[in-house]
Design a protein around this motif. Sequence first.
Motif, PDB file in Angstrom:
ATOM      1  N   VAL A  30       5.548  -6.083   1.674  1.00 25.28           N
ATOM      2  CA  VAL A  30       4.836  -6.245   0.407  1.00 25.28           C
ATOM      3  C   VAL A  30       3.523  -5.499   0.543  1.00 25.28           C
ATOM      4  CG1 VAL A  30       3.710  -7.896  -1.135  1.00 25.28           C
ATOM      5  CG2 VAL A  30       5.852  -8.504  -0.043  1.00 25.28           C
ATOM      6  N   GLU A  31       3.137  -4.759  -0.489  1.00 28.89           N
ATOM      7  CA  GLU A  31       1.861  -4.043  -0.441  1.00 28.89           C
ATOM      8  C   GLU A  31       1.269  -3.927  -1.837  1.00 28.89           C
ATOM      9  OE1 GLU A  31       3.236   0.602  -0.614  1.00 28.89           O
ATOM     10  OE2 GLU A  31       3.217  -0.368   1.334  1.00 28.89           O
ATOM     11  N   PHE A  32      -0.018  -3.690  -1.889  1.00 27.90           N
ATOM     12  CA  PHE A  32      -0.682  -3.437  -3.157  1.00 27.90           C
ATOM     13  C   PHE A  32      -0.448  -1.981  -3.535  1.00 27.90           C
ATOM     14  CE2 PHE A  32      -3.240  -7.019  -1.584  1.00 27.90           C
ATOM     15  CZ  PHE A  32      -3.091  -7.864  -2.661  1.00 27.90           C
ATOM     16  N   ALA A  33      -0.232  -1.728  -4.818  1.00 22.94           N
ATOM     17  CA  ALA A  33       0.017  -0.366  -5.289  1.00 22.94           C
ATOM     18  C   ALA A  33      -0.573  -0.195  -6.682  1.00 22.94           C
ATOM     19  CB  ALA A  33       1.519  -0.087  -5.321  1.00 22.94           C
ATOM     20  N   ASN A  34      -0.741   1.046  -7.089  1.00 21.16           N
ATOM     21  CA  ASN A  34      -1.189   1.377  -8.434  1.00 21.16           C
ATOM     22  C   ASN A  34      -0.062   2.106  -9.155  1.00 21.16           C
ATOM     23  OD1 ASN A  34      -3.794   0.330  -8.153  1.00 21.16           O
ATOM     24  ND2 ASN A  34      -4.523   2.200  -7.208  1.00 21.16           N
ATOM     25  N   VAL A  35       0.196   1.708 -10.411  1.00 16.73           N
ATOM     26  CA  VAL A  35       1.214   2.349 -11.232  1.00 16.73           C
ATOM     27  C   VAL A  35       0.516   2.964 -12.429  1.00 16.73           C
ATOM     28  CG1 VAL A  35       3.257   1.962 -12.642  1.00 16.73           C
ATOM     29  CG2 VAL A  35       2.994   0.724 -10.497  1.00 16.73           C
ATOM     30  N   ALA A  48       3.783  -4.705  -4.805  1.00 22.54           N
ATOM     31  CA  ALA A  48       5.101  -4.090  -4.679  1.00 22.54           C
ATOM     32  C   ALA A  48       5.912  -4.790  -3.596  1.00 22.54           C
ATOM     33  CB  ALA A  48       4.960  -2.606  -4.356  1.00 22.54           C
ATOM     34  N   LEU A  49       7.045  -5.356  -3.987  1.00 21.02           N
ATOM     35  CA  LEU A  49       7.990  -5.986  -3.064  1.00 21.02           C
ATOM     36  C   LEU A  49       9.033  -4.933  -2.709  1.00 21.02           C
ATOM     37  CD1 LEU A  49       9.390  -8.444  -1.689  1.00 21.02           C
ATOM     38  CD2 LEU A  49      10.536  -8.822  -3.875  1.00 21.02           C
ATOM     39  N   LYS A  50       9.222  -4.684  -1.406  1.00 24.47           N
ATOM     40  CA  LYS A  50      10.164  -3.651  -0.969  1.00 24.47           C
ATOM     41  C   LYS A  50      11.318  -4.287  -0.220  1.00 24.47           C
ATOM     42  CE  LYS A  50       6.758  -0.039  -0.847  1.00 24.47           C
ATOM     43  NZ  LYS A  50       6.343   1.183  -0.212  1.00 24.47           N
ATOM     44  N   LEU A  51      12.539  -3.940  -0.639  1.00 25.24           N
ATOM     45  CA  LEU A  51      13.762  -4.451  -0.030  1.00 25.24           C
ATOM     46  C   LEU A  51      14.684  -3.283   0.312  1.00 25.24           C
ATOM     47  CD1 LEU A  51      14.566  -7.270  -2.607  1.00 25.24           C
ATOM     48  CD2 LEU A  51      13.445  -7.562  -0.403  1.00 25.24           C
ATOM     49  N   ASP A  52      15.539  -3.484   1.321  1.00 24.70           N
ATOM     50  CA  ASP A  52      16.618  -2.550   1.612  1.00 24.70           C
ATOM     51  C   ASP A  52      17.908  -3.307   1.343  1.00 24.70           C
ATOM     52  OD1 ASP A  52      18.152  -0.436   2.429  1.00 24.70           O
ATOM     53  OD2 ASP A  52      17.747  -0.675   4.563  1.00 24.70           O
ATOM     54  N   ILE A  53      18.619  -2.932   0.286  1.00 21.57           N
ATOM     55  CA  ILE A  53      19.800  -3.660  -0.178  1.00 21.57           C
ATOM     56  C   ILE A  53      21.051  -2.930   0.277  1.00 21.57           C
ATOM     57  CG2 ILE A  53      21.022  -4.517  -2.206  1.00 21.57           C
ATOM     58  CD1 ILE A  53      18.265  -4.567  -3.627  1.00 21.57           C
ATOM     59  N   ASP A  54      21.943  -3.659   0.960  1.00 17.37           N
ATOM     60  CA  ASP A  54      23.199  -3.080   1.423  1.00 17.37           C
ATOM     61  C   ASP A  54      24.016  -2.582   0.239  1.00 17.37           C
ATOM     62  OD1 ASP A  54      22.462  -3.733   3.969  1.00 17.37           O
ATOM     63  OD2 ASP A  54      23.903  -5.361   4.221  1.00 17.37           O
ATOM     64  N   GLY A  55      24.504  -1.357   0.324  1.00 12.99           N
ATOM     65  CA  GLY A  55      25.299  -0.766  -0.743  1.00 12.99           C
ATOM     66  C   GLY A  55      24.467  -0.151  -1.856  1.00 12.99           C
ATOM     67  N   TYR A  56      23.137  -0.266  -1.774  1.00  5.38           N
ATOM     68  CA  TYR A  56      22.256   0.294  -2.807  1.00  5.38           C
ATOM     69  C   TYR A  56      21.210   1.209  -2.183  1.00  5.38           C
ATOM     70  CZ  TYR A  56      18.936   0.582  -6.661  1.00  5.38           C
ATOM     71  OH  TYR A  56      18.112   1.048  -7.642  1.00  5.38           O
ATOM     72  N   GLY A  57      20.527   0.724  -1.155  1.00  4.52           N
ATOM     73  CA  GLY A  57      19.444   1.480  -0.526  1.00  4.52           C
ATOM     74  C   GLY A  57      18.114   0.783  -0.749  1.00  4.52           C
ATOM     75  N   GLU A  58      17.044   1.540  -0.611  1.00  4.23           N
ATOM     76  CA  GLU A  58      15.704   0.964  -0.771  1.00  4.23           C
ATOM     77  C   GLU A  58      15.420   0.668  -2.238  1.00  4.23           C
ATOM     78  OE1 GLU A  58      12.572   3.076   1.164  1.00  4.23           O
ATOM     79  OE2 GLU A  58      13.663   3.190   3.061  1.00  4.23           O
ATOM     80  N   TYR A  59      14.783  -0.480  -2.483  1.00  7.65           N
ATOM     81  CA  TYR A  59      14.462  -0.926  -3.837  1.00  7.65           C
ATOM     82  C   TYR A  59      13.057  -1.499  -3.833  1.00  7.65           C
ATOM     83  CZ  TYR A  59      14.544  -3.665  -8.124  1.00  7.65           C
ATOM     84  OH  TYR A  59      14.240  -4.200  -9.355  1.00  7.65           O
TER      85      TYR A  59
END
Length: 75
Positions: A30-35, A48-59
């Motif tokens: 998890v990190e702070f980000a600017n959009v 920003a919550l960052k996950l690596d999802i099997d069958g999808y990739g980074e999200y």
Amino acid sequence: MQYNFSGAVKAKESGNALTAGIKDATFMGVEFANVTSQKTGDVFKTLALKLDIDGYGEYTQNFFEPQSDERKQMQ
């Protein structure tokens, strides 16, 4: 009945689609980000919550910082 597939010849996949029922995901951080808004150019602070999802990739899922303490009525 006739079908015309000529328009589909140059079709390309638009990318992965996130589907319901995700079971296998790895927490990447998890990190702070600017959009930056593409329409107005305004900058919004997010978490920003960052996950690596099997069958999808980074999200990455952004959670936006509230702009005021006032709660707005939703329809």
